[in-house]
Enzyme design. Structure first.
Site, PDB file in Angstrom:
ATOM      1  N   ASN A   1       0.858  -1.186   0.000  1.00 37.51           N
ATOM      2  CA  ASN A   1       0.000   0.000   0.000  1.00 37.51           C
ATOM      3  C   ASN A   1       0.891   1.232   0.000  1.00 37.51           C
ATOM      4  OD1 ASN A   1      -2.440   1.554   0.255  1.00 37.51           O
ATOM      5  ND2 ASN A   1      -1.936   1.874   2.419  1.00 37.51           N
TER       6      ASN A   1
ATOM      7  N   HIS B   1       0.861   5.236   1.328  1.00 39.79           N
ATOM      8  CA  HIS B   1       0.141   6.108   2.260  1.00 39.79           C
ATOM      9  C   HIS B   1       0.829   7.470   2.284  1.00 39.79           C
ATOM     10  CE1 HIS B   1      -2.458   7.087   5.610  1.00 39.79           C
ATOM     11  NE2 HIS B   1      -1.413   7.639   6.201  1.00 39.79           N
TER      12      HIS B   1
HETATM   13  C1  GRF Z   1      -2.565   8.861  -2.658  1.00 38.03           C
HETATM   14  O1  GRF Z   1      -2.279  10.018  -1.947  1.00 38.03           O
HETATM   15  C2  GRF Z   1      -2.219   7.648  -1.856  1.00 38.03           C
HETATM   16  O2  GRF Z   1      -1.122   7.836  -1.034  1.00 38.03           O
HETATM   17  C3  GRF Z   1      -3.464   7.452  -1.032  1.00 38.03           C
HETATM   18  O3  GRF Z   1      -4.518   7.777  -1.875  1.00 38.03           O
HETATM   19  C4  GRF Z   1      -4.071   8.688  -2.878  1.00 38.03           C
HETATM   20  C5  GRF Z   1      -4.383   8.071  -4.204  1.00 38.03           C
HETATM   21  O4  GRF Z   1      -4.084   8.952  -5.261  1.00 38.03           O
HETATM   22  N1  GRF Z   1      -3.495   6.109  -0.496  1.00 38.03           N
HETATM   23  P1  GRF Z   1      -4.066   8.371  -6.739  1.00 38.03           P
HETATM   24  O5  GRF Z   1      -5.438   7.745  -6.969  1.00 38.03           O
HETATM   25  O6  GRF Z   1      -2.975   7.386  -6.856  1.00 38.03           O
HETATM   26  O7  GRF Z   1      -3.871   9.568  -7.616  1.00 38.03           O
END
Ligand code: GRF
Length: 216
Positions: free
Chosen positions: A108, A110
């Site tokens: 994942n 984050h």
């Molecule tokens: C990102 O900031 C990621 O860290 C978080 O959700 C957001 C997703 O953005 N888990 P994207 O859909 O990849 O543009």
């Protein structure tokens, strides 16, 4: 042979696209075989299709329980042949049963320097606290939310005139750098999760601190 990867999204899919575009290189050790969204209108689906990736929608509103959804999700991922799962803005809590099926094979991303700011609104909270450095983390997924061992982090400075949007954009650019790096290491076997749930690098040394990318 390249490891097959499924990417799970709920939104814009910019991290998904960073993974797909990096994985397109012939020498990259992973191949994206599917992008799955729980939200039918997720804009990332069109982005994935544009990049020639098979897309799937598994709408969680059509399921009676979290368990039923996660069973169907697992079956769908298995049907794609994926061996690794990357969560990329997948906005659902996963059942422990699902997570345990993918132990050591699910990552994942984050938008904080975990263990700080688990959960939502990470940039707003970092700005409210007045921290001078924030960032993002790629970690192995464990049943507890945003709590798995970190593989790599990017440290991003908070600038004096940052608002939530500006900070989020700079952190997001760093996310696009570290996620492909972490997936590369996992696919190559350079990082793995051992039976104690700790990260091993290159098959031997246990390393509990993540690699750090410093963004100037
Ligand atoms: C990102 O900031 C990621 O860290 C978080 O959700 C957001 C997703 O953005 N888990 P994207 O859909 O990849 O543009």
């Amino acid at each position: 042979m390249a490891k097959k990867v499924a990417i799970l999204i709920s939104g814009s899919g910019s991290n998904m696209q960073a993974l797909v575009q990096t994985a397109a290189a012939a020498d990259y050790p992973a191949e994206v075989v599917a992008v799955i969204s729980n939200i039918p209108s997720a804009t990332g689906l069109a982005r994935a299709a544009n990049d020639g990736i098979a897309t799937h929608v598994l709408d969680h509103t059509l399921f009676d329980s979290r368990e039923a959804y996660d069973d169907a999700l697992h079956a769908l991922i298995m049907s794609t042949g994926a061996e690794i799962v990357c969560l990329a803005g997948f906005m659902r809590i996963l059942t422990p049963e699902f997570v345990n099926r993918w132990t050591g094979q699910m990552l994942n991303i984050h938008p904080s320097l975990l263990p700080s700011y688990r959960g939502l609104h990470t940039h707003r909270r970092a700005l409210a606290d007045g921290v001078t450095i924030t960032g993002c983390t790629v970690h192995f997924v464990v049943p507890e939310l945003d709590a798995g061992p970190a593989i790599i982090q990017a440290a991003v400075p908070v600038l004096s005139n940052d608002d939530e949007k500006a900070l989020a954009a700079r952190v997001l650019a760093a996310e696009h750098q570290i996620y492909p790096q972490a997936l590369r290491w996992l696919a190559e076997g350079k990082v793995s999760l051992n039976s104690e749930g700790r990260i091993q690098r290159n098959g031997n040394a246990v390393v509990d601190t993540p690699s750090i990318l410093i963004v100037p």
